[in-house]
Design a protein around this motif. Structure first.
Motif, PDB file in Angstrom:
ATOM      1  N   ASN A  17      -7.819 -41.671 -23.736  1.00 19.12           N
ATOM      2  CA  ASN A  17      -7.764 -40.204 -23.716  1.00 19.12           C
ATOM      3  C   ASN A  17      -8.170 -39.575 -25.038  1.00 19.12           C
ATOM      4  OD1 ASN A  17      -7.015 -40.015 -21.054  1.00 19.12           O
ATOM      5  ND2 ASN A  17      -4.842 -40.060 -21.493  1.00 19.12           N
ATOM      6  N   ASP A  18      -7.859 -40.214 -26.158  1.00 23.78           N
ATOM      7  CA  ASP A  18      -8.203 -39.660 -27.468  1.00 23.78           C
ATOM      8  C   ASP A  18      -9.700 -39.752 -27.759  1.00 23.78           C
ATOM      9  OD1 ASP A  18      -5.560 -39.034 -27.938  1.00 23.78           O
ATOM     10  OD2 ASP A  18      -5.141 -40.943 -28.933  1.00 23.78           O
ATOM     11  N   VAL A  19     -10.375 -40.722 -27.167  1.00 26.46           N
ATOM     12  CA  VAL A  19     -11.812 -40.894 -27.398  1.00 26.46           C
ATOM     13  C   VAL A  19     -12.597 -39.984 -26.455  1.00 26.46           C
ATOM     14  CG1 VAL A  19     -13.718 -42.548 -27.431  1.00 26.46           C
ATOM     15  CG2 VAL A  19     -11.458 -43.230 -28.236  1.00 26.46           C
ATOM     16  N   GLY A  20     -12.218 -39.935 -25.189  1.00 27.14           N
ATOM     17  CA  GLY A  20     -12.731 -38.925 -24.284  1.00 27.14           C
ATOM     18  C   GLY A  20     -13.954 -39.231 -23.450  1.00 27.14           C
ATOM     19  N   PHE A  21     -14.399 -40.471 -23.357  1.00 25.95           N
ATOM     20  CA  PHE A  21     -15.533 -40.788 -22.496  1.00 25.95           C
ATOM     21  C   PHE A  21     -15.085 -40.868 -21.041  1.00 25.95           C
ATOM     22  CE2 PHE A  21     -17.550 -42.086 -26.417  1.00 25.95           C
ATOM     23  CZ  PHE A  21     -18.891 -41.803 -26.194  1.00 25.95           C
ATOM     24  N   LYS A  22     -16.010 -40.563 -20.136  1.00 26.18           N
ATOM     25  CA  LYS A  22     -15.792 -40.680 -18.692  1.00 26.18           C
ATOM     26  C   LYS A  22     -16.973 -41.443 -18.102  1.00 26.18           C
ATOM     27  CE  LYS A  22     -12.333 -37.634 -18.501  1.00 26.18           C
ATOM     28  NZ  LYS A  22     -11.228 -38.116 -19.221  1.00 26.18           N
ATOM     29  N   VAL A  23     -16.704 -42.257 -17.083  1.00 21.12           N
ATOM     30  CA  VAL A  23     -17.778 -42.956 -16.381  1.00 21.12           C
ATOM     31  C   VAL A  23     -18.491 -41.940 -15.492  1.00 21.12           C
ATOM     32  CG1 VAL A  23     -18.336 -44.743 -14.699  1.00 21.12           C
ATOM     33  CG2 VAL A  23     -16.575 -45.169 -16.411  1.00 21.12           C
ATOM     34  N   VAL A  24     -19.811 -41.794 -15.685  1.00 19.57           N
ATOM     35  CA  VAL A  24     -20.584 -40.871 -14.855  1.00 19.57           C
ATOM     36  C   VAL A  24     -21.481 -41.605 -13.860  1.00 19.57           C
ATOM     37  CG1 VAL A  24     -20.523 -38.937 -16.460  1.00 19.57           C
ATOM     38  CG2 VAL A  24     -22.360 -40.603 -16.636  1.00 19.57           C
ATOM     39  N   PHE A  25     -21.760 -42.876 -14.115  1.00 20.34           N
ATOM     40  CA  PHE A  25     -22.550 -43.665 -13.176  1.00 20.34           C
ATOM     41  C   PHE A  25     -22.229 -45.136 -13.371  1.00 20.34           C
ATOM     42  CE2 PHE A  25     -26.363 -45.789 -11.568  1.00 20.34           C
ATOM     43  CZ  PHE A  25     -26.473 -45.178 -10.331  1.00 20.34           C
ATOM     44  N   ARG A  26     -22.116 -45.848 -12.260  1.00 22.85           N
ATOM     45  CA  ARG A  26     -21.820 -47.278 -12.289  1.00 22.85           C
ATOM     46  C   ARG A  26     -22.652 -47.927 -11.186  1.00 22.85           C
ATOM     47  NH1 ARG A  26     -16.280 -49.737 -13.335  1.00 22.85           N
ATOM     48  NH2 ARG A  26     -15.873 -47.601 -13.941  1.00 22.85           N
ATOM     49  N   LYS A  27     -23.381 -48.978 -11.522  1.00 21.97           N
ATOM     50  CA  LYS A  27     -24.228 -49.654 -10.543  1.00 21.97           C
ATOM     51  C   LYS A  27     -24.109 -51.154 -10.715  1.00 21.97           C
ATOM     52  CE  LYS A  27     -27.703 -50.075  -7.613  1.00 21.97           C
ATOM     53  NZ  LYS A  27     -27.568 -49.794  -6.213  1.00 21.97           N
ATOM     54  N   LYS A  28     -23.791 -51.842  -9.637  1.00 20.06           N
ATOM     55  CA  LYS A  28     -23.770 -53.299  -9.632  1.00 20.06           C
ATOM     56  C   LYS A  28     -25.139 -53.747  -9.137  1.00 20.06           C
ATOM     57  CE  LYS A  28     -20.412 -56.808  -8.666  1.00 20.06           C
ATOM     58  NZ  LYS A  28     -19.250 -57.233  -7.926  1.00 20.06           N
ATOM     59  N   THR A  29     -25.918 -54.409  -9.993  1.00 18.35           N
ATOM     60  CA  THR A  29     -27.282 -54.788  -9.626  1.00 18.35           C
ATOM     61  C   THR A  29     -27.346 -56.127  -8.893  1.00 18.35           C
ATOM     62  OG1 THR A  29     -27.600 -55.686 -11.847  1.00 18.35           O
ATOM     63  CG2 THR A  29     -28.349 -53.437 -11.456  1.00 18.35           C
ATOM     64  N   SER A  30     -26.305 -56.928  -9.034  1.00 19.46           N
ATOM     65  CA  SER A  30     -26.175 -58.174  -8.286  1.00 19.46           C
ATOM     66  C   SER A  30     -24.689 -58.528  -8.271  1.00 19.46           C
ATOM     67  CB  SER A  30     -26.994 -59.303  -8.933  1.00 19.46           C
ATOM     68  OG  SER A  30     -26.380 -59.729 -10.134  1.00 19.46           O
TER      69      SER A  30
END
Length: 82
Positions: A58-71
């Motif tokens: 929470n203090d750093v503040g990044f959020k996942v905006v895209f996730r892709k499993k390629t295999s």
């Protein structure tokens, strides 16, 4: 005055196909902007879980905006901080 652009982190990961249930490891990471204080955890062959734990704090503040499993053993994740 210019508006501040978001910080982005793109992580490519893979796991060892010869070891079932092996940990996901970072293959490469690209930072656009700033990823501090998590920059040291984004090194090649580092654990993906360690890097994500830091970035998603929470203090750093990044959020996942895209996730892709390629295999079944690889993929990539894009994170953003405003």
């Amino acid at each position: 005055m210019a508006t501040r652009q978001p910080d982005l982190v793109l992580i490519s990961w893979s796991r060892n196909p010869l070891v079932p249930g092996s940990a996901r490891r970072i293959i490469a990471a690209r930072v656009i902007g700033n990823a501090m204080p998590c920059r040291p955890s984004l090194r090649p062959n580092g654990l993906l879980n360690t890097a994500l734990a830091c970035l998603l704090d929470n203090d750093v503040g990044f959020k996942v905006v895209f996730r892709k499993k390629t295999s079944s053993i690889s993929g990539y994740i894009l994170l953003q901080r405003n």
